[in-house]
Design a protein around this motif. Structure first.
Motif, PDB file in Angstrom:
ATOM      1  N   SER A 195       0.773  -1.309   0.105  1.00 37.54           N
ATOM      2  CA  SER A 195       0.015  -0.160  -0.358  1.00 37.54           C
ATOM      3  C   SER A 195       0.518   1.096  -0.084  1.00 37.54           C
ATOM      4  CB  SER A 195      -0.928   0.002   1.422  1.00 37.54           C
ATOM      5  OG  SER A 195      -0.438  -0.102   2.273  1.00 37.54           O
ATOM      6  N   GLU A 197       3.258   3.968  -1.868  1.00 31.67           N
ATOM      7  CA  GLU A 197       4.365   4.049  -2.622  1.00 31.67           C
ATOM      8  C   GLU A 197       5.294   4.309  -3.646  1.00 31.67           C
ATOM      9  OE1 GLU A 197       4.115   4.085  -5.881  1.00 31.67           O
ATOM     10  OE2 GLU A 197       2.419   5.502  -6.077  1.00 31.67           O
ATOM     11  N   ASN A 209       3.479  13.730  -9.589  1.00 29.80           N
ATOM     12  CA  ASN A 209       2.470  12.662  -9.046  1.00 29.80           C
ATOM     13  C   ASN A 209       1.373  12.896  -9.822  1.00 29.80           C
ATOM     14  OD1 ASN A 209       0.592  11.799  -7.205  1.00 29.80           O
ATOM     15  ND2 ASN A 209      -0.448  13.743  -6.784  1.00 29.80           N
ATOM     16  N   THR A 212      -4.378   9.580  -8.879  1.00 26.66           N
ATOM     17  CA  THR A 212      -5.197   7.569  -8.511  1.00 26.66           C
ATOM     18  C   THR A 212      -6.337   8.357  -8.767  1.00 26.66           C
ATOM     19  OG1 THR A 212      -5.450   8.348  -5.920  1.00 26.66           O
ATOM     20  CG2 THR A 212      -3.150   7.134  -6.978  1.00 26.66           C
ATOM     21  N   ARG A 232      -1.514   5.298 -14.097  1.00 24.76           N
ATOM     22  CA  ARG A 232      -1.260   4.183 -13.165  1.00 24.76           C
ATOM     23  C   ARG A 232      -1.663   2.644 -13.850  1.00 24.76           C
ATOM     24  NH1 ARG A 232       0.411   5.234  -8.690  1.00 24.76           N
ATOM     25  NH2 ARG A 232       0.515   7.228  -7.912  1.00 24.76           N
ATOM     26  N   GLU A 235      -2.877   0.849  -8.271  1.00 19.60           N
ATOM     27  CA  GLU A 235      -3.538   1.485  -6.781  1.00 19.60           C
ATOM     28  C   GLU A 235      -1.541   2.401  -6.741  1.00 19.60           C
ATOM     29  OE1 GLU A 235      -5.871   0.649  -4.144  1.00 19.60           O
ATOM     30  OE2 GLU A 235      -6.935  -0.442  -5.344  1.00 19.60           O
ATOM     31  N   THR A 236      -0.836   1.535  -6.297  1.00 11.00           N
ATOM     32  CA  THR A 236       0.381   1.823  -6.166  1.00 11.00           C
ATOM     33  C   THR A 236       1.718   1.054  -6.774  1.00 11.00           C
ATOM     34  OG1 THR A 236       0.799   0.256  -3.362  1.00 11.00           O
ATOM     35  CG2 THR A 236       0.130   2.631  -3.912  1.00 11.00           C
ATOM     36  N   ASN A 237       2.562   1.744  -7.306  1.00 10.39           N
ATOM     37  CA  ASN A 237       3.748   0.775  -8.024  1.00 10.39           C
ATOM     38  C   ASN A 237       3.540   0.542  -9.184  1.00 10.39           C
ATOM     39  OD1 ASN A 237       5.440   1.848  -5.328  1.00 10.39           O
ATOM     40  ND2 ASN A 237       3.661   0.044  -4.235  1.00 10.39           N
ATOM     41  N   LYS A 252       6.801  -1.533 -12.824  1.00 14.60           N
ATOM     42  CA  LYS A 252       6.148  -2.482 -11.618  1.00 14.60           C
ATOM     43  C   LYS A 252       7.190  -2.117 -10.709  1.00 14.60           C
ATOM     44  CE  LYS A 252       3.469  -5.911  -8.962  1.00 14.60           C
ATOM     45  NZ  LYS A 252       2.777  -4.736  -8.736  1.00 14.60           N
TER      46      LYS A 252
END
Length: 345
Positions: A195, A197, A209, A212, A232, A235-237, A252
């Protein structure tokens, strides 16, 4: 000279002058507009239409060619381009080029696919041959070097006691083209958390930035010559980067887990999860003389020198591809001809 021949000559001369005038006007029009038009990325040149009653996204292709004006609809197996649950659902990929199709694909790097760079570092070349290139801890190497594109990688690593070489991973990529530099990098983290980033994105030295919500994408506003989009894929990474006319990257961030550390005997320190990048590249318009650790495998007559049939086929050439820094397009084999603005990095 009789009257008929004289009249014919006058008509011919008039046509010549008209043609010259039209050519001159056309030439003046071109000279008066030196600014290049935005690059037309045919595969993604489409208009998004209202979804079907079942929620399947629909598109009108605007690209030149046979697909122009065609309507494409995402299949029921992947009704959306950007599914919210990316880890469980495939995304709909729209291609308005000559392929004129929609397909379902995972929105993440395929580490066994062409143009992939994953693990410690393992490559799959444009020729489909898998190889390892270890580089050096703290080193920077040209992954791709072509007339209009330079991609460098920064390596991190560790050397456990008793080993003669480093274990290495790619921590950052610098994508250089035109006068721009795009950097993708993994943050240093002590303990991995999905979760959190851990991906850093920089455009010409400024941190970006990536939203999301909404389309969850960022677009460069100061790249007049070609479209640059970062979207994206999780959601992250996870992101997909598109530099129109040059390259697409699926990137990723991942870390080394405890089990992986034990199995490979990396002997990593307890305060560093060695977050690194897994990447798959898709190139457009590479020249036949493209260079780089990965780039050279896309040369038309390339024959891989690595030994086949062994667990870890090794690729050498560190001396040919090492660069002074992540942002430098200079190496023994490099051929980048762009003009990167180093003052903005």
């Amino acid at each position: 000279m009789d009257g008929r021949r004289y009249s014919f000559l006058l008509v011919a001369l008039a046509l010549v002058f008209i043609s010259m005038g039209a050519s001159l006007a056309q030439g003046q029009g071109k000279a008066g507009n030196n600014k290049k038009a935005p690059y037309d990325a045919a595969s993604t040149h489409y208009e998004v239409l209202k979804p079907s009653k079942k929620g399947q996204e629909k598109f009108l292709c605007l690209a030149r060619g046979a697909c122009n004006g065609k309507h494409l609809t995402c299949p029921s197996q992947c009704p959306e381009r950007k599914p919210k649950k990316n880890k469980k659902n495939k995304g709909c990929f729209v291609d308005c080029s000559s392929k004129c199709e929609v397909t379902c694909k995972w929105r993440k790097p395929n580490c066994s696919g062409y143009g992939s760079l994953c693990y410690d570092p393992r490559f799959v070349g444009g020729d489909g041959v898998m190889f390892y290139f270890h580089g050096a801890k703290g080193g920077n190497f040209a992954i791709v070097s072509d007339d209009n594109l330079q991609i460098n990688a920064h390596f991190i690593g560790t050397r456990p006691q008793g080993r003669t070489r480093d274990y290495t991973w790619v921590k950052a990529l610098a994508v250089m083209f035109d006068r721009h530099t795009l950097v993708l990098a993994a943050k240093r983290v002590s303990q991995w958390d999905d979760s959190f980033e851990a991906l850093i994105v920089r455009w010409d030295g400024e941190e970006v930035n990536v939203p999301t919500d909404g389309d969850a994408e960022w677009r460069a506003t100061d790249s007049d010559e070609r479209e640059v989009v970062i979207e994206r894929t999780d959601e992250t990474n996870g992101v997909k980067v598109t530099v129109a006319g040059l390259v697409e990257l699926n990137v990723k961030v991942r870390a080394i887990g405890e089990e992986e550390n034990k199995v490979h005997n990396y002997q990593l320190p307890a305060n560093d999860a060695f977050a690194h990048l897994e990447t798959q590249f898709k190139f457009t318009n590479l020249t036949d003389l493209v260079e780089g650790v990965l780039g050279k495998t896309y040369q038309p007559d390339y024959i891989s020198p690595v030994k086949r049939g062994v667990p870890m086929p090794m690729m050498g050439g560190e001396d040919n591809y090492q660069t002074p820094s992540l942002y430098s397009p200079v190496c023994k084999a490099c051929k980048f001809k762009g003009q990167v603005d180093f003052a903005s990095i």
